[in-house]
Write a protein that holds these residues in place. Structure first.
Motif, PDB file in Angstrom:
ATOM      1  N   ALA A 173       0.821  -1.210   0.000  1.00  0.00           N
ATOM      2  CA  ALA A 173       0.000   0.000   0.000  1.00  0.00           C
ATOM      3  C   ALA A 173       0.858   1.263   0.000  1.00  0.00           C
ATOM      4  CB  ALA A 173      -0.939   0.004   1.196  1.00  0.00           C
ATOM      5  N   ILE A 174       1.980   1.219   0.711  1.00  0.00           N
ATOM      6  CA  ILE A 174       2.847   2.397   0.782  1.00  0.00           C
ATOM      7  C   ILE A 174       3.451   2.694  -0.589  1.00  0.00           C
ATOM      8  CG2 ILE A 174       4.972   3.335   1.787  1.00  0.00           C
ATOM      9  CD1 ILE A 174       4.362   1.758   4.316  1.00  0.00           C
ATOM     10  N   ALA A 175       3.894   1.611  -1.272  1.00  0.00           N
ATOM     11  CA  ALA A 175       4.459   1.789  -2.615  1.00  0.00           C
ATOM     12  C   ALA A 175       3.391   2.306  -3.588  1.00  0.00           C
ATOM     13  CB  ALA A 175       5.043   0.475  -3.122  1.00  0.00           C
ATOM     14  N   ALA A 176       2.151   1.841  -3.402  1.00  0.00           N
ATOM     15  CA  ALA A 176       1.048   2.321  -4.253  1.00  0.00           C
ATOM     16  C   ALA A 176       0.814   3.813  -4.043  1.00  0.00           C
ATOM     17  CB  ALA A 176      -0.219   1.535  -3.964  1.00  0.00           C
ATOM     18  N   GLU A 177       0.887   4.258  -2.790  1.00  0.00           N
ATOM     19  CA  GLU A 177       0.742   5.685  -2.498  1.00  0.00           C
ATOM     20  C   GLU A 177       1.872   6.484  -3.143  1.00  0.00           C
ATOM     21  OE1 GLU A 177       0.511   6.203   1.695  1.00  0.00           O
ATOM     22  OE2 GLU A 177      -1.405   5.139   1.913  1.00  0.00           O
ATOM     23  N   GLU A 178       3.077   5.912  -3.136  1.00  0.00           N
ATOM     24  CA  GLU A 178       4.204   6.577  -3.792  1.00  0.00           C
ATOM     25  C   GLU A 178       3.970   6.684  -5.299  1.00  0.00           C
ATOM     26  OE1 GLU A 178       7.938   4.814  -2.973  1.00  0.00           O
ATOM     27  OE2 GLU A 178       7.860   5.157  -0.807  1.00  0.00           O
ATOM     28  N   ARG A 179       3.384   5.626  -5.869  1.00  0.00           N
ATOM     29  CA  ARG A 179       3.108   5.655  -7.311  1.00  0.00           C
ATOM     30  C   ARG A 179       2.103   6.760  -7.642  1.00  0.00           C
ATOM     31  NH1 ARG A 179       1.262   0.495 -10.919  1.00  0.00           N
ATOM     32  NH2 ARG A 179       3.313  -0.214 -10.219  1.00  0.00           N
ATOM     33  N   ILE A 180       1.041   6.848  -6.868  1.00  0.00           N
ATOM     34  CA  ILE A 180       0.037   7.880  -7.109  1.00  0.00           C
ATOM     35  C   ILE A 180       0.649   9.266  -6.941  1.00  0.00           C
ATOM     36  CG2 ILE A 180      -2.115   8.885  -6.229  1.00  0.00           C
ATOM     37  CD1 ILE A 180      -2.982   6.004  -5.512  1.00  0.00           C
ATOM     38  N   ALA A 234      -8.982   7.778 -12.305  1.00  0.00           N
ATOM     39  CA  ALA A 234      -8.315   6.490 -12.504  1.00  0.00           C
ATOM     40  C   ALA A 234      -7.769   6.368 -13.924  1.00  0.00           C
ATOM     41  CB  ALA A 234      -9.294   5.348 -12.216  1.00  0.00           C
ATOM     42  N   ILE A 235      -8.578   6.740 -14.908  1.00  0.00           N
ATOM     43  CA  ILE A 235      -8.124   6.654 -16.304  1.00  0.00           C
ATOM     44  C   ILE A 235      -6.947   7.601 -16.530  1.00  0.00           C
ATOM     45  CG2 ILE A 235      -8.794   7.069 -18.705  1.00  0.00           C
ATOM     46  CD1 ILE A 235     -11.632   6.208 -17.945  1.00  0.00           C
ATOM     47  N   LYS A 236      -6.980   8.754 -15.883  1.00  0.00           N
ATOM     48  CA  LYS A 236      -5.873   9.702 -16.008  1.00  0.00           C
ATOM     49  C   LYS A 236      -4.593   9.099 -15.421  1.00  0.00           C
ATOM     50  CE  LYS A 236      -6.084  13.386 -13.477  1.00  0.00           C
ATOM     51  NZ  LYS A 236      -6.492  14.720 -12.979  1.00  0.00           N
ATOM     52  N   TRP A 237      -4.696   8.462 -14.256  1.00  0.00           N
ATOM     53  CA  TRP A 237      -3.538   7.798 -13.661  1.00  0.00           C
ATOM     54  C   TRP A 237      -2.972   6.733 -14.599  1.00  0.00           C
ATOM     55  CZ3 TRP A 237      -5.845   6.765  -8.100  1.00  0.00           C
ATOM     56  CH2 TRP A 237      -5.792   7.956  -7.362  1.00  0.00           C
ATOM     57  N   LEU A 238      -3.857   5.895 -15.131  1.00  0.00           N
ATOM     58  CA  LEU A 238      -3.414   4.818 -16.026  1.00  0.00           C
ATOM     59  C   LEU A 238      -2.747   5.392 -17.275  1.00  0.00           C
ATOM     60  CD1 LEU A 238      -6.456   2.349 -15.855  1.00  0.00           C
ATOM     61  CD2 LEU A 238      -4.327   2.281 -14.544  1.00  0.00           C
ATOM     62  N   GLY A 239      -3.301   6.481 -17.789  1.00  0.00           N
ATOM     63  CA  GLY A 239      -2.712   7.101 -18.968  1.00  0.00           C
ATOM     64  C   GLY A 239      -1.313   7.636 -18.697  1.00  0.00           C
ATOM     65  N   VAL A 240      -1.157   8.342 -17.595  1.00  0.00           N
ATOM     66  CA  VAL A 240       0.161   8.890 -17.248  1.00  0.00           C
ATOM     67  C   VAL A 240       1.152   7.759 -16.987  1.00  0.00           C
ATOM     68  CG1 VAL A 240       1.448  10.300 -15.583  1.00  0.00           C
ATOM     69  CG2 VAL A 240      -0.821  11.031 -16.327  1.00  0.00           C
ATOM     70  N   LEU A 241       0.696   6.682 -16.302  1.00  0.00           N
ATOM     71  CA  LEU A 241       1.575   5.545 -16.031  1.00  0.00           C
ATOM     72  C   LEU A 241       2.038   4.896 -17.339  1.00  0.00           C
ATOM     73  CD1 LEU A 241       2.928   3.581 -14.079  1.00  0.00           C
ATOM     74  CD2 LEU A 241       0.787   2.273 -14.002  1.00  0.00           C
ATOM     75  N   SER A 242       1.132   4.759 -18.289  1.00  0.00           N
ATOM     76  CA  SER A 242       1.524   4.160 -19.572  1.00  0.00           C
ATOM     77  C   SER A 242       2.563   5.030 -20.283  1.00  0.00           C
ATOM     78  CB  SER A 242       0.291   3.958 -20.475  1.00  0.00           C
ATOM     79  OG  SER A 242      -0.208   5.195 -20.952  1.00  0.00           O
ATOM     80  N   TRP A 243       2.432   6.364 -20.142  1.00  0.00           N
ATOM     81  CA  TRP A 243       3.421   7.261 -20.750  1.00  0.00           C
ATOM     82  C   TRP A 243       4.767   7.132 -20.041  1.00  0.00           C
ATOM     83  CZ3 TRP A 243       6.318  11.552 -19.133  1.00  0.00           C
ATOM     84  CH2 TRP A 243       6.951  12.262 -20.152  1.00  0.00           C
ATOM     85  N   SER A 278      10.713   2.533  -6.314  1.00  0.00           N
ATOM     86  CA  SER A 278       9.812   1.604  -5.610  1.00  0.00           C
ATOM     87  C   SER A 278       8.372   1.790  -6.054  1.00  0.00           C
ATOM     88  CB  SER A 278       9.917   1.810  -4.088  1.00  0.00           C
ATOM     89  OG  SER A 278       9.527   3.138  -3.737  1.00  0.00           O
ATOM     90  N   ALA A 279       8.044   2.989  -6.522  1.00  0.00           N
ATOM     91  CA  ALA A 279       6.675   3.252  -6.974  1.00  0.00           C
ATOM     92  C   ALA A 279       6.353   2.498  -8.254  1.00  0.00           C
ATOM     93  CB  ALA A 279       6.479   4.748  -7.209  1.00  0.00           C
ATOM     94  N   LEU A 280       7.382   2.043  -8.963  1.00  0.00           N
ATOM     95  CA  LEU A 280       7.175   1.319 -10.213  1.00  0.00           C
ATOM     96  C   LEU A 280       7.524  -0.154 -10.090  1.00  0.00           C
ATOM     97  CD1 LEU A 280       8.669   3.993 -12.651  1.00  0.00           C
ATOM     98  CD2 LEU A 280       6.270   3.585 -12.105  1.00  0.00           C
ATOM     99  N   SER A 281       7.450  -0.666  -8.863  1.00  0.00           N
ATOM    100  CA  SER A 281       7.737  -2.078  -8.634  1.00  0.00           C
ATOM    101  C   SER A 281       6.472  -2.921  -8.784  1.00  0.00           C
ATOM    102  CB  SER A 281       8.307  -2.272  -7.216  1.00  0.00           C
ATOM    103  OG  SER A 281       7.310  -1.960  -6.252  1.00  0.00           O
TER     104      SER A 281
END
Length: 513
Positions: free
Chosen positions: A17-24, A368-377, A346-349
């Motif tokens: 969960a902590i790593a997920a928060e770092e990713r966001i 959520a879609i915005k997050w997924l889009g930025v992550l894909s970029w 760690s956010a991209l693990s």
């Protein structure tokens, strides 16, 4: 090692969960930087990208998209810019459709020619000379009407010679009409012969719609006036029929570019009411623009299209954004991106992904879609930076469970090897080496000599691929992948875009399944 997060999420796995928060946090910090890149040359280009994406939507029927544009045209304040553009298209592509509306409104034709010698001569000055087939356009109409009504209007014909011509004389020698003073004659008809302007003879001369080419803008303005000031049903009917017969993609390409941002928001709001909802997650993958349909269906605030511009840019134009980021004037933004990605490893693990996907399911779907889009970029950026060799790419395939086959290998294969069934195509889990060593020197094609500055690095990479060079140091070679059922050969130039889009589509399926 680049993780693409393609292993299906186990929703009972809480993950890190902590790593997920770092990713966001990472994605939220990258968003304003990406937005700066998108708007570095103003918002117009990003808006054009969005219009292109909208034009790719395929779930509307002909009746739906016709009604959609009609609704936009009728919404509150008249959308005269888009109406004018539609009439421009009609008069250029289907001019015959508009002829009846003009032919039955003689005052439009009178207004068109009144006080305009150029238009008069262009339309009525087409009398045939000796040996020619016959009068054309308005000249033919003028001649025919004058003969039929010679008792009442022949005296309005003005001649250039010392004396006029009689109907009997001109009937036997039609080329005498070349002596007609066209300008003065038409001016007389405008003042003294009103029946001519509503006559069958003139209407017949208009049938092919060629008259609209004399001054298209004049007729466009008149048709728009008929729409909004006279509410002419026949004119609205012409528009509806035209819209029904045109492809949605073509209409979007020609019409959306004339809308300002507020009007585009209105269009998207109406579009949502016509979109067909797709409950099955399979439809999210494969259609290049279906993510936009889903996003529009989840959109609840059309006062701004910032999120749409951002997501569309990172999904459909990631390569362009990276190109802009590489410009000297964006050096600061590039260094910030590099620093953020370096600090947030760690956010991209893999451990952060399940918890991140759960958060995407719980939060607002637009976010959520915005997050997924930025992550894909982000993955696009990392793949472009880290995968420089064939071995690096094949390592990415293997580690992320993507089956692959080498393609575009034009090196010599001996007859013995061919008969033995030897092959260089590989799948995940097989050996990276070929079955037999090649004998002798590998054959290479001769290349034309070019100036060293003539081509970009990307072009040289593609040139090596096209000539069959398999140097791993140069990053050459291409592959077919299980991501698209081996339907297309991907070079390293296009792989980052393909894989990032594949990741985005896969994540969307999980979120909306």
């Amino acid at each position: 090692m680049v993780q693409l997060f393609l292993s299906e999420t186990k929703w009972d796995d809480d993950g890190d969960a902590i790593a997920a928060e770092e990713r966001i946090s990472l994605l939220n910090k990258l968003e304003p930087i990406i937005w700066t890149i998108i708007t570095s040359n103003g918002r117009s280009e990003a808006r054009l990208w969005l219009c292109t994406a909208i034009s790719s939507i395929k779930s509307l029927s002909s009746e739906d998209h016709a009604e959609l544009f009609i609704d936009v045209l009728r919404f509150k304040l008249p959308k005269r810019a888009i109406a004018a553009q539609i009439w421009q298209m009609i008069l250029e592509k289907r001019p015959k459709k508009a002829v009846p509306a003009v032919a039955k409104r003689s005052y439009i034709l009178e207004k068109f020619f009144e006080g305009n010698p150029g238009r008069i001569l262009q339309w009525f000055g087409n009398f045939a000379g000796v040996g020619k087939s016959g009068h054309r356009k308005g000249a033919k109409a003028l001649c025919q009407f004058a003969f039929v009504n010679r008792d009442t209007c022949w005296e309005e014909l003005e001649w250039k010679g010392k004396h006029g011509q009689s109907p009997a004389m001109v009937a036997t020698k039609p080329h005498y009409f070349l002596d007609l003073d066209v300008l003065r004659t038409v001016e007389n008809f405008l003042e003294y012969v009103p029946d001519f302007w509503s006559s069958d003879e003139l209407a017949q001369s208009l049938e092919d719609g060629e008259i609209f080419s004399i001054d298209t803008k004049f007729f466009v303005d008149y048709f728009v006036l008929l729409m909004y000031e006279e509410e002419a049903k026949d004119v609205w009917g012409i528009i509806h029929d035209f819209l029904m017969g045109e492809q949605f993609s073509l209409l979007c390409q020609h019409l959306l570019i004339v809308l300002d941002e507020h009007e585009l928001c209105v269009f998207l709001k109406f579009l949502c009411t016509f979109l067909v909802k797709r409950p099955k997650c399979e439809t999210i993958c494969g259609n290049g623009c279906s993510w936009l349909e889903i996003l529009l269906l989840k959109y609840d605030d059309f006062s701004s299209i910032n999120e749409l511009l951002l997501v569309n840019a990172v999904i459909s134009h990631g390569r362009k954004l990276i190109h802009i980021l590489s410009d000297e004037e964006n050096e600061n933004e590039k260094s910030v991106v590099e620093k953020l990605l370096l600090e947030k490893t760690s956010a991209l693990s893999d451990a952060s992904h399940p918890a991140f996907m759960k958060e995407c399911r719980k939060t607002n779907k637009v976010v959520a879609i915005k997050w997924l889009g930025v992550l894909s970029w982000v993955l696009y950026y990392i793949l472009l930076k880290e995968c420089k060799t064939r071995e690096a790419w094949e390592s990415v395939f293997v580690e992320n469970g993507i089956k692959f086959k080498r393609s575009g290998d034009y090196s010599f294969v001996s007859l013995d090897n061919f008969l033995d069934g030897g092959e260089s195509d590989l799948e995940n889990g097989g050996s990276i080496k070929t079955g037999r060593k090649r004998k002798g020197k590998s054959w290479k094609r001769k290349r034309r000599k070019h100036h060293p500055d003539e081509y970009s690095d990307d072009y040289l990479v593609e040139l090596e691929i096209s000539t069959g060079s398999q140097s791993s140091d140069a990053g050459g070679g291409s592959w077919t992948l299980s991501t698209d059922e081996y339907s297309c050969s991907w070079s390293r130039v296009d792989l980052p875009e393909h894989l990032s889009l594949h990741c985005f589509s896969t994540w969307m399926k999980w979120i909306f399944s």
